[in-house]
Design a protein around this motif. Sequence first.
Motif, mmCIF file in Angstrom:
data_model
loop_
_atom_site.group_PDB
_atom_site.id
_atom_site.type_symbol
_atom_site.label_atom_id
_atom_site.label_comp_id
_atom_site.label_asym_id
_atom_site.label_seq_id
_atom_site.Cartn_x
_atom_site.Cartn_y
_atom_site.Cartn_z
ATOM 1 N N ASP A 111 0.854 -1.186 0.000
ATOM 2 C CA ASP A 111 0.000 0.000 0.000
ATOM 3 C C ASP A 111 0.894 1.241 0.000
ATOM 4 N N ALA A 112 1.044 1.857 -1.185
ATOM 5 C CA ALA A 112 1.967 2.989 -1.338
ATOM 6 C C ALA A 112 1.474 4.241 -0.631
ATOM 7 N N SER A 113 0.187 4.311 -0.309
ATOM 8 C CA SER A 113 -0.341 5.521 0.321
ATOM 9 C C SER A 113 0.228 5.732 1.718
ATOM 10 N N LEU A 114 0.774 4.667 2.324
ATOM 11 C CA LEU A 114 1.312 4.770 3.676
ATOM 12 C C LEU A 114 2.833 4.865 3.693
ATOM 13 N N ASN A 115 3.460 5.101 2.529
ATOM 14 C CA ASN A 115 4.923 5.129 2.467
ATOM 15 C C ASN A 115 5.526 6.215 3.351
ATOM 16 N N THR A 116 4.835 7.355 3.453
ATOM 17 C CA THR A 116 5.398 8.461 4.231
ATOM 18 C C THR A 116 5.505 8.118 5.722
ATOM 19 N N PHE A 117 4.773 7.092 6.161
ATOM 20 C CA PHE A 117 4.822 6.703 7.572
ATOM 21 C C PHE A 117 5.804 5.564 7.831
ATOM 22 N N SER A 130 -13.381 2.589 1.944
ATOM 23 C CA SER A 130 -12.863 3.620 1.044
ATOM 24 C C SER A 130 -11.338 3.516 0.982
ATOM 25 N N PRO A 131 -10.821 2.355 0.531
ATOM 26 C CA PRO A 131 -9.368 2.148 0.524
ATOM 27 C C PRO A 131 -8.686 2.927 -0.589
ATOM 28 N N CYS A 132 -7.365 2.987 -0.469
ATOM 29 C CA CYS A 132 -6.569 3.687 -1.473
ATOM 30 C C CYS A 132 -6.049 2.686 -2.496
ATOM 31 N N PRO A 133 -5.795 3.116 -3.728
ATOM 32 C CA PRO A 133 -5.200 2.199 -4.710
ATOM 33 C C PRO A 133 -3.774 1.858 -4.310
ATOM 34 N N ALA A 134 -3.385 0.619 -4.570
ATOM 35 C CA ALA A 134 -2.049 0.178 -4.173
ATOM 36 C C ALA A 134 -0.954 0.950 -4.887
ATOM 37 N N ALA A 135 -1.268 1.520 -6.068
ATOM 38 C CA ALA A 135 -0.235 2.185 -6.860
ATOM 39 C C ALA A 135 0.116 3.575 -6.366
ATOM 40 N N GLY A 136 -0.701 4.193 -5.510
ATOM 41 C CA GLY A 136 -0.384 5.557 -5.110
ATOM 42 C C GLY A 136 -1.283 6.075 -4.017
ATOM 43 N N LEU A 137 -1.406 7.408 -3.998
ATOM 44 C CA LEU A 137 -2.156 8.047 -2.938
ATOM 45 C C LEU A 137 -3.653 7.848 -3.108
ATOM 46 N N CYS A 138 -4.370 8.081 -1.974
ATOM 47 C CA CYS A 138 -5.828 7.946 -1.972
ATOM 48 C C CYS A 138 -6.465 9.121 -2.701
ATOM 49 N N GLY A 139 -7.736 8.934 -3.029
ATOM 50 C CA GLY A 139 -8.553 10.021 -3.505
ATOM 51 C C GLY A 139 -9.444 10.519 -2.386
ATOM 52 N N ALA A 140 -10.551 11.110 -2.756
ATOM 53 C CA ALA A 140 -11.485 11.633 -1.756
ATOM 54 C C ALA A 140 -12.319 10.504 -1.158
#
Length: 743
Positions: free
Chosen positions: A396-402, A500-510
């Motif tokens: 899950d790339a959306s959590l990379n910053t953590f 409302s999950p985020c796509p594995a390729a990048g950041l979430c949407g709204a």
Amino acid sequence: MRNRNFLALKIKLSVILVSTSWSVFANTKTFTSEKLETADSTPKQVEIFGSKSEVDARRDSIAGKIIIGRKSIEESGVSTAADLLKRHPAVTVSSNGKLGLMGMPGHTQILIDGIPATGGKDPLELDVVHIENIEIVRSAVAEFGPFGSAGTINIVSRKINRRTTNSLRSSIAGGPQGSGADIAWSTSMFETGSPYSYAAQVSLGKSRQHKFESSSLSAQGGGNFMTLVERNATDRREDVRKLLASSTFAWQRDTENKFSVEPSAFVMLSESTASTASAWLPTDRGPSASSEISRSPLHSFSLPLKWELTLPKRAALTLTFSPTRFSYRKDLDREETFVSLPPRSQQNLQGSDRRTDVLRANYSRRLEQHALKAGITQLRNREDTEYRSFLNGLPDASLNTFGTSKTGTDDKISIFAQDEWRFSKLMSINLGISAERRKLDMNEGIFKTRIRYSVISPSANITWRQTTDAKDQIRLGIARTFNSPFNDQLSARPTINVWSPCPAAGLCGANTPDFADTVGNPGLRPERAIGLNLSFEHYIGEDSVITVELFDREFKNAIGKHLQLMPVPWADSPRYVIRPENLGTAWSRGIGLEAQINTAEVWKGMPKIEVRGAVSFAISRISLVPGPDNRVAGQSPWTVKLGTGYGFAVIPLKIGFDMNLSPAVWTRSSEIKRDYKNQRFDLGFDGSWTVDPKTKLRFNIDHLISSNLDGSEQLLDGDGTILLRSASRTVEPKIGLKLEQSF
């Protein structure tokens, strides 16, 4: 203006009582209070047995400390601390089922042996075989620290009896929504003249819960009609296995020195499955079916070492070093299927290791009119947690910053000093001050959380009676207290809503407010409170007491949950999140009537029937949350509880029932969110049959009559749409059978 007038009233009342106490002291000769020591002036532990001693101890306590002693615990027949506290008149059960004092569970401090629980144990789920007694204080005293704005519940661990005992309890329970079985064993070995003593307790339990929940989501646009958006039904099963073993080995080296070691181990395994069938409009908005499987093992081990030193001049010093090691794992797999989209899978893995070391020193000294206490506690908690999150098999790339880990060190130093001054037979005062300094450093990827604060809490409790043998007594308690944020409330790492999950390729949407994410708030500040308790107690005989109590709490930096739309680092557009916030000032005021009565003492000639009950009323407001219904979370406008117990004279049978009632209530937590809880009514029945002096058979029916757990969330979307999510869970009766033996 209203708050200023109330504060002025509190100040005037305090001055009047202190002035009265000085007048009484100035015109009263000094006296020698009743000694609790032996002839050689060695401090002696006072053991509380039975309802008579408990009522007397409450009357003699300056702060009105309520003690549920070991004998009352054994006679109750319950298995956990939560079940025991639900029965007590001083403890309120809110509409969401949480336990607390004065209707404020989120502001009630719960301790084990005077400190917060470590090692993953839930204090309220402790088996009573591990509990010596429970102390309840609705005001504040320095020995329990600067926290607990709505009072403190302190659970005291099982001690060595001054006699050799063995007991065994086995029980089974079952009903439409689950079953369980447990066994508990305790032993204590003590021989007069021997320097060695020993005690051990083991509890082992297994339970299965089966819950069927239904919910729906509706939307209202410009008209007055609600349109169904989503409906689902969830079938959830959970299996829990627990093992808790604790023991005490003590060596009385001489009359001054006693050494003990108190190892304990706790193991719990929770496994759950859930399947949900959903219907959506439009059909591609969400999954038509989903399933979850989770497995969560937990292990902890503690090895407290204690040195008790008896000093000259009726003083004592206790040194304790308590290391605890804690390990927790959680694996969650979720599968979703759609009508017109490919299937989706989510996997979350978490592993957490914690090390907690507590070093304590407590000093006490008893003089003719004073009982002095002081102590210092140093606590260090170190955490190392690893995370892995996958969507459709990809990270899950959306959590990379953590990052993939969270590390943290939490250091606390607490001190207190307290004096119980019985300066006359008519009036006594408990004066104390406590303080804590906290340093927290937490690293989560690029996010660094650094918390530093110090708090100081003065407290005063006064008791007054008109004559030495008066049955009536007045208490006043005033204190400055705090609520400290938990580590999870400060964490920057979010929990992304599974709907409302985020796509594995990048950041979430709204996302939408009904599917908000949850996250902590590193900027959260401690909550400050000024509290006042004023009570009138009327004692009848040896076992009966009636109490009327007024309370007031004024909060600054009030902590609550807030739903808002905001930019977040895990999405390329703002998302709705629920996170803790400081919501400005708040206040809560109320009155409670509490009774614990033996009918034979109140009405001569009546059979001995135990009657316990309480009625409470409360109002509260939060300044930064618009009304109506902007009350303190968890606090009901009123609550009612009633319980009885009756033992037959001709047969060895005792029966009783307990009832809790709270109203349906709306609570507003933000500008766009309100929560509704259905009226809560719960009636339980219990009985016991004494087979012989060493064998007792108990039976109980929990939720004999109970209301369903219905609730709703009302949300106001940004375009003016009203969203209403409703959920319901049926509560079914559960029958239990216990066999208790002593030998």
